[in-house]
Motif scaffolding. Structure first.
Motif, short mmCIF file in Angstrom:
data_model
loop_
_atom_site.label_atom_id
_atom_site.label_comp_id
_atom_site.label_asym_id
_atom_site.label_seq_id
_atom_site.Cartn_x
_atom_site.Cartn_y
_atom_site.Cartn_z
N GLY A 205 0.81 -1.21 0.00
CA GLY A 205 0.00 0.00 0.00
C GLY A 205 0.84 1.25 0.00
O GLY A 205 0.59 2.19 -0.76
N VAL A 206 1.87 1.28 0.85
CA VAL A 206 2.76 2.45 0.91
C VAL A 206 3.44 2.67 -0.44
O VAL A 206 3.52 3.80 -0.94
CB VAL A 206 3.81 2.26 2.03
CG1 VAL A 206 4.89 3.34 1.93
CG2 VAL A 206 3.15 2.28 3.40
N THR A 207 3.93 1.58 -1.04
CA THR A 207 4.62 1.69 -2.32
C THR A 207 3.67 2.18 -3.42
O THR A 207 4.04 3.03 -4.24
CB THR A 207 5.22 0.33 -2.72
OG1 THR A 207 6.06 -0.14 -1.66
CG2 THR A 207 6.01 0.44 -4.00
N GLN A 208 2.46 1.63 -3.43
CA GLN A 208 1.48 2.07 -4.44
C GLN A 208 1.15 3.54 -4.26
O GLN A 208 1.03 4.29 -5.25
CB GLN A 208 0.21 1.21 -4.35
CG GLN A 208 0.40 -0.20 -4.88
CD GLN A 208 -0.86 -1.03 -4.86
OE1 GLN A 208 -0.91 -2.12 -5.44
NE2 GLN A 208 -1.91 -0.56 -4.20
N ILE A 209 0.96 3.97 -3.03
CA ILE A 209 0.65 5.37 -2.77
C ILE A 209 1.76 6.27 -3.30
O ILE A 209 1.50 7.28 -3.97
CB ILE A 209 0.44 5.60 -1.25
CG1 ILE A 209 -0.87 4.97 -0.80
CG2 ILE A 209 0.46 7.10 -0.92
CD1 ILE A 209 -1.07 4.97 0.70
N ILE A 210 3.01 5.91 -3.03
CA ILE A 210 4.14 6.74 -3.46
C ILE A 210 4.26 6.76 -4.97
O ILE A 210 4.37 7.83 -5.59
CB ILE A 210 5.45 6.23 -2.81
CG1 ILE A 210 5.41 6.44 -1.30
CG2 ILE A 210 6.66 6.94 -3.42
CD1 ILE A 210 6.58 5.81 -0.56
N ILE A 211 4.22 5.58 -5.61
CA ILE A 211 4.41 5.51 -7.06
C ILE A 211 3.25 6.18 -7.80
O ILE A 211 3.46 6.95 -8.74
CB ILE A 211 4.58 4.05 -7.51
CG1 ILE A 211 5.90 3.49 -6.98
CG2 ILE A 211 4.51 3.94 -9.03
CD1 ILE A 211 6.15 2.04 -7.33
N MET A 212 2.02 5.90 -7.38
CA MET A 212 0.87 6.52 -8.04
C MET A 212 0.91 8.04 -7.90
O MET A 212 0.64 8.78 -8.86
CB MET A 212 -0.43 5.99 -7.43
CG MET A 212 -0.73 4.53 -7.76
SD MET A 212 -2.19 3.91 -6.87
CE MET A 212 -3.49 4.93 -7.59
N SER A 213 1.25 8.51 -6.71
CA SER A 213 1.29 9.96 -6.47
C SER A 213 2.37 10.63 -7.32
O SER A 213 2.14 11.69 -7.92
CB SER A 213 1.55 10.24 -4.99
OG SER A 213 0.51 9.72 -4.18
N LEU A 214 3.55 10.02 -7.37
CA LEU A 214 4.65 10.61 -8.13
C LEU A 214 4.38 10.60 -9.63
O LEU A 214 4.71 11.56 -10.34
CB LEU A 214 5.96 9.89 -7.81
CG LEU A 214 6.53 10.11 -6.41
CD1 LEU A 214 7.79 9.28 -6.20
CD2 LEU A 214 6.84 11.60 -6.18
N ILE A 215 3.78 9.52 -10.11
CA ILE A 215 3.45 9.46 -11.55
C ILE A 215 2.41 10.52 -11.90
O ILE A 215 2.51 11.20 -12.93
CB ILE A 215 2.98 8.06 -11.94
CG1 ILE A 215 4.19 7.11 -12.00
CG2 ILE A 215 2.25 8.07 -13.30
CD1 ILE A 215 3.85 5.68 -12.34
N PHE A 216 1.41 10.69 -11.02
CA PHE A 216 0.44 11.75 -11.28
C PHE A 216 1.11 13.12 -11.19
O PHE A 216 0.81 14.01 -12.00
CB PHE A 216 -0.72 11.68 -10.28
CG PHE A 216 -1.71 12.79 -10.46
CD1 PHE A 216 -2.62 12.75 -11.50
CD2 PHE A 216 -1.71 13.89 -9.61
CE1 PHE A 216 -3.53 13.79 -11.69
CE2 PHE A 216 -2.61 14.93 -9.78
CZ PHE A 216 -3.52 14.88 -10.83
N GLY A 217 2.01 13.29 -10.21
CA GLY A 217 2.75 14.55 -10.11
C GLY A 217 3.55 14.83 -11.36
O GLY A 217 3.61 15.97 -11.84
#
Length: 580
Positions: A205-217
């Protein structure tokens, strides 16, 4: 006088539209007079703006005027088809009344689609056809912050994450090392790697949150580079963060989450290529981003490879002046794919996925023919009976999912795989030719998730999201860290899945809006605008031909790329063509 006539015409059109629109969605007797009057007044104002906007048509070249009208008529027809519910209340009405309702609804939607397109064309970002802006890379992080913050609350509300039966099965493979390609092995290996950092679903979950957020950023960063206003990008970032879809999926252990996120990244890459006419790929750093996005699409779901191959061919043709770079990167992705799925899979002793998954649509079509006593020869009946006794086809058939049939104990896979697949396909094709209406009906119902905004209510089995951890032998259980937070988030999700379901939890809504916004971008620029959503549309096509069940996650990528399509509608990367 002209203004008075326009308002009078708007009122008459609104009155006629209101009756047809209301009756299209519900029995008209169920709506109060006050509500109906409110709808009439609202539509009157809208029609007035529509009649004012018609003059905007003359600003477009003749060719694009024709395309605009054609698109409006076809798109509106698709929208009516998608919005149509079961409408059993219409059965006791006359043919004239039913015709009035459908024609009135179609014309009303056509008017408002045309108005929306003309309205959106009034607004645009500044022209960036010459070069891209210099923007600090730190902005990637700033645009990521809303998602990082909000989705962390989801993880705390449903700690240590959300796991379905599929998630537990994949988690089990990371323990045993016995890999089954039912779940993409690369994704399973990635989870195994994360487990060595922290043996808890929370690390995923932590990894998905970070990767999804950064890709959207990164996506917002690219839009800022092509001229989008920071204030608009911040609003979009907040909307993206508070989306209940993104919130709960960011902590759900499904391959579809990473796959959809890389569809978003790949679509952002294509956006950059379109805006710069391929020059974006001149930078080695961008070549690396292209490679990572491609590998994410290829390895995180099985249908990703054909989607990538199709996109690679299109990009090679369109940006042939950068042929060497595209050819090199595409070839590298293909080579890596075959190395992983060949020697590495052999070394890991990966069990192939069940090929029966690809037969979901044929299975439903055959079942519907059997259930409705369609035309079947004795020879065909004998063969189908070998696969599953004919009475059980009728007993297990559910119009919107194949699970009851394909997972039944009596289902005989050996009658199909590996030696009788040609017999199966020949039987299926012959039965389709013998029963065109029944097989079409089965196809339409089974693919409801893809095209239908207003879902059926009868015998409809769908999965939008989960908030639990499925029973498992690893002792993984949900923990309530702060009860008020869990209650609040559950209530938020429930509202989105009931009151707002057609708007938020139906992929067809996002698909139609992607088409609409991309068409606006096309009118503003050129045909290359259609390359931006092509990846997600190709993915939608692959799901359409092999959809096993009505799970939103299969088309989660549509809800992500929707944000790109909306912003892209306001980007002008070509000088506008004006009629003389």
């Amino acid at each position: 006088m002209a203004s008075l006539n326009r308002y009078l015409g708007s009122f008459i059109a609104a009155l006629l539209s209101s009756v047809s629109i209301v009756f299209f969605f519900m029995p008209i007797r169920n709506i109060s007079s006050i509500m109906l009057l409110s709808i009439v007044l609202l539509l009157t104002l809208c029609y007035n703006q529509f009649f004012l906007s018609i003059r905007e048509l003359n600003r477009l070249p003749k060719r694009k005027q024709f395309l605009l009208i054609a698109f409006t008529l076809v798109f509106s027809l698709l929208a009516v088809f998608s919005l149509k519910g079961e409408q059993q209340y219409l059965s006791d009405n006359s043919s004239f009344t039913i015709a009035y309702i459908y024609i009135g609804t179609y014309l009303t939607i056509s008017c408002f689609v045309l108005w929306i397109i003309l309205f959106l064309l009034r607004f645009e970002m500044r022209d960036m056809s010459s070069s891209m802006n210099k923007v600090s890379k730190w902005h990637i992080l700033t645009y990521s912050l809303p998602s990082l913050t909000v989705w962390t609350l989801y993880l705390l509300a449903f700690f240590p994450g959300v796991m379905s039966r599929d998630s537990v099965d994949q988690w089990s493979q990371t323990h045993t090392g016995n890999f089954n390609n039912w779940h993409p092995v690369v994704h399973t290996l990635f989870i195994m790697f994360l487990r060595h950092i922290w043996d808890s679903p929370a690390i995923v979950g932590v990894t998905q949150i970070i990767i999804m957020s950064l890709i959207f950023g990164y996506c917002m960063f690219q839009f800022e580079k092509v001229g989008a206003k920071k204030s608009v990008l911040w609003i979009i970032s907040l909307l993206f963060a508070i989306s209940p879809v993104n919130g709960i999926y960011s902590i759900t252990l499904w391959k579809d989450v990473f796959y959809s996120t890389f569809i978003l990244l790949f679509s952002t890459v294509v956006l950059s290529l379109v805006v710069t006419n391929g020059d974006w790929l001149n930078c080695n750093r961008n070549m690396f981003i292209f490679l990572i996005a491609s590998l994410g699409v290829v390895f995180f779901r099985h249908n990703g490879f054909p989607v990538f191959i199709a996109m690679a061919i299109v990009l090679l043709i369109v940006f042939r002046h950068r042929f060497k770079r595209f050819a090199f990167l595409s070839s590298l992705v293909v080579v890596i794919h075959y190395i992983v799925t060949g020697p590495i899979f052999d070394y890991l002793k990966v069990v192939p996925s069940d090929p029966n998954e690809a037969l979901s649509i044929p299975t439903q079509q055959l079942a519907n023919v059997i259930v409705n006593d369609g035309k079947i020869t004795d020879e065909q009946a004998k063969y189908l009976n070998e696969i599953l006794p004919l009475p059980l086809w009728k007993q297990y058939y559910r119009p919107y999912t194949t699970d009851n049939i394909k997972f039944s104990h009596e289902y005989n896979r050996k009658a199909i795989f590996p030696d009788h697949i040609s017999t199966y396909l020949r039987t299926w094709m012959d039965i389709c030719l013998q029963n065109p209406r029944l097989v079409t009906e089965a196809f339409i119902k089974q693919t409801s998730l893809v095209w239908q905004i207003n879902p059926p209510t009868t015998n409809y089995h769908t999965l939008t999201y989960m908030t639990i951890i499925f029973h498992n032998p690893f002792g993984i259980k949900s923990r309530i860290i702060f009860d008020p937070l869990t209650i609040a988030v559950k209530k938020y999700l429930t509202i989105s899945d009931t009151t707002l379901k057609p708007l938020i939890w139906r992929p067809a809504t996002y698909t139609l809006l992607i088409l609409l916004f991309t068409f606006v971008a096309f009118l503003r620029n050129d045909w290359k605008a259609w390359l931006v959503p092509l990846t997600v549309l190709l993915n939608t096509g692959t799901v359409l031909i092999a959809l096993p069940a009505q799970d939103f996650r299969y088309l989660y990528s549509n809800s992500l790329v929707f944000f790109i399509a909306f912003l892209f509608a306001f980007i002008s990367y070509k000088k506008k063509e004006m009629s003389t």
